[in-house]
Design a protein around this motif. Structure first.
Motif, short mmCIF file in Angstrom:
data_model
loop_
_atom_site.label_atom_id
_atom_site.label_comp_id
_atom_site.label_asym_id
_atom_site.label_seq_id
_atom_site.Cartn_x
_atom_site.Cartn_y
_atom_site.Cartn_z
N GLN A 166 0.83 -1.21 0.00
CA GLN A 166 0.00 0.00 0.00
C GLN A 166 0.87 1.26 0.00
O GLN A 166 0.59 2.21 -0.73
N LEU A 167 1.90 1.26 0.82
CA LEU A 167 2.83 2.40 0.82
C LEU A 167 3.51 2.51 -0.54
O LEU A 167 3.66 3.62 -1.09
N ASN A 196 3.76 -1.21 14.21
CA ASN A 196 2.65 -1.96 13.62
C ASN A 196 2.41 -1.51 12.18
O ASN A 196 1.55 -0.67 11.89
N LEU A 197 3.19 -2.06 11.28
CA LEU A 197 3.13 -1.66 9.86
C LEU A 197 1.80 -2.01 9.22
O LEU A 197 1.38 -1.37 8.25
N GLU A 238 -0.57 0.16 6.54
CA GLU A 238 -1.09 -0.41 5.29
C GLU A 238 -2.61 -0.36 5.26
O GLU A 238 -3.21 -0.01 4.24
N ASP A 239 -3.24 -0.69 6.40
CA ASP A 239 -4.70 -0.67 6.49
C ASP A 239 -5.23 0.75 6.30
O ASP A 239 -6.20 0.97 5.57
N ILE A 285 -3.85 3.28 4.69
CA ILE A 285 -3.70 3.69 3.29
C ILE A 285 -4.74 3.02 2.41
O ILE A 285 -5.37 3.67 1.58
N ALA A 286 -4.95 1.72 2.61
CA ALA A 286 -5.95 1.00 1.81
C ALA A 286 -7.34 1.58 2.04
O ALA A 286 -8.13 1.71 1.09
N ARG A 287 -7.64 1.95 3.26
CA ARG A 287 -8.96 2.46 3.61
C ARG A 287 -9.15 3.93 3.25
O ARG A 287 -10.19 4.32 2.72
N GLU A 288 -8.14 4.75 3.50
CA GLU A 288 -8.30 6.21 3.41
C GLU A 288 -7.60 6.87 2.22
O GLU A 288 -7.94 7.99 1.86
N MET A 289 -6.59 6.22 1.65
CA MET A 289 -5.79 6.87 0.63
C MET A 289 -5.66 6.05 -0.64
O MET A 289 -4.80 6.33 -1.47
N SER A 290 -6.50 5.04 -0.79
CA SER A 290 -6.30 4.12 -1.91
C SER A 290 -6.92 4.60 -3.22
O SER A 290 -6.52 4.17 -4.28
#
Length: 183
Positions: A44-45, A153-154, A158-159, A161-166
């Motif tokens: 995601q990053l 807690n990487l 990732e979560d 970014i997937a939820r808010e910035m994807s």
């Protein structure tokens, strides 16, 4: 366009040529950041920064098209060195925040130069980039805040970014044309 048909560049145009280099450098820097995240299994990053790299390249192409449209000579520059080694997940995001702040200063200088020299077309052109920088600094600052809160807690990063910035960020209305069209 023949060489004799080109106009003499103003101070604004000379700064814009330098900014093209800055935008291409930013694009390459974000690719380096994306590769770091990709090689550390943080998809995601990585995706976020590959996308940001394409956006910065697009900014350079918008500036090139502006110069072409104004019958000014365009030279495609090389880029400055980019950072490729990072010691933590935080480091490349912090670098991105700092880079965006520097770009904001550069774009502000372009706007000031256009206004101070009476280049009203240049001033109007650069307004879109000023608004874009507010968005880019805010987005990178938010990402840095999330990285800092997540600590080790990487998966939380990732979560987020997937939820808010994807979502693919659509180009904001009023965007200048890009050289090469939509490529």
């Amino acid at each position: 366009m023949s060489q004799s048909a080109t106009k003499t560049p103003s101070e604004f145009h000379a700064l814009l040529l330098q900014q093209i280099r800055n935008e291409f450098t930013a694009s390459q820097q974000y690719i380096a950041v994306a590769v770091y995240f990709d090689s550390h299994d943080l998809p995601q990053l990585a995706r976020r920064f590959y996308s940001q790299a394409a956006e910065e390249r697009g900014h350079a192409l918008m500036m090139i098209q502006y110069l072409i449209d104004n019958n000014l000579r365009v030279t495609v520059p090389g880029i400055d060195d980019v950072v490729t080694d990072f010691d933590s997940v935080r480091a490349p995001v912090a670098l991105a925040v700092e880079r965006e702040r520097v770009v904001t200063e550069q774009i502000t200088k372009l706007a000031r130069t256009a206004r101070d020299t009476g280049d009203y077309l240049g001033e109007r052109f650069i307004q879109w980039f000023l608004e874009e920088q507010v968005e880019e600094v805010a987005s990178m600052h938010t990402l840095l805040t999330i990285v800092e809160r997540a600590g080790d807690n990487l998966f939380d990063i990732e979560d987020f970014i997937a939820r808010e910035m994807s979502g693919n960020s659509p180009i904001r209305p009023g965007a200048p044309k890009r050289a090469g069209g939509g490529v």
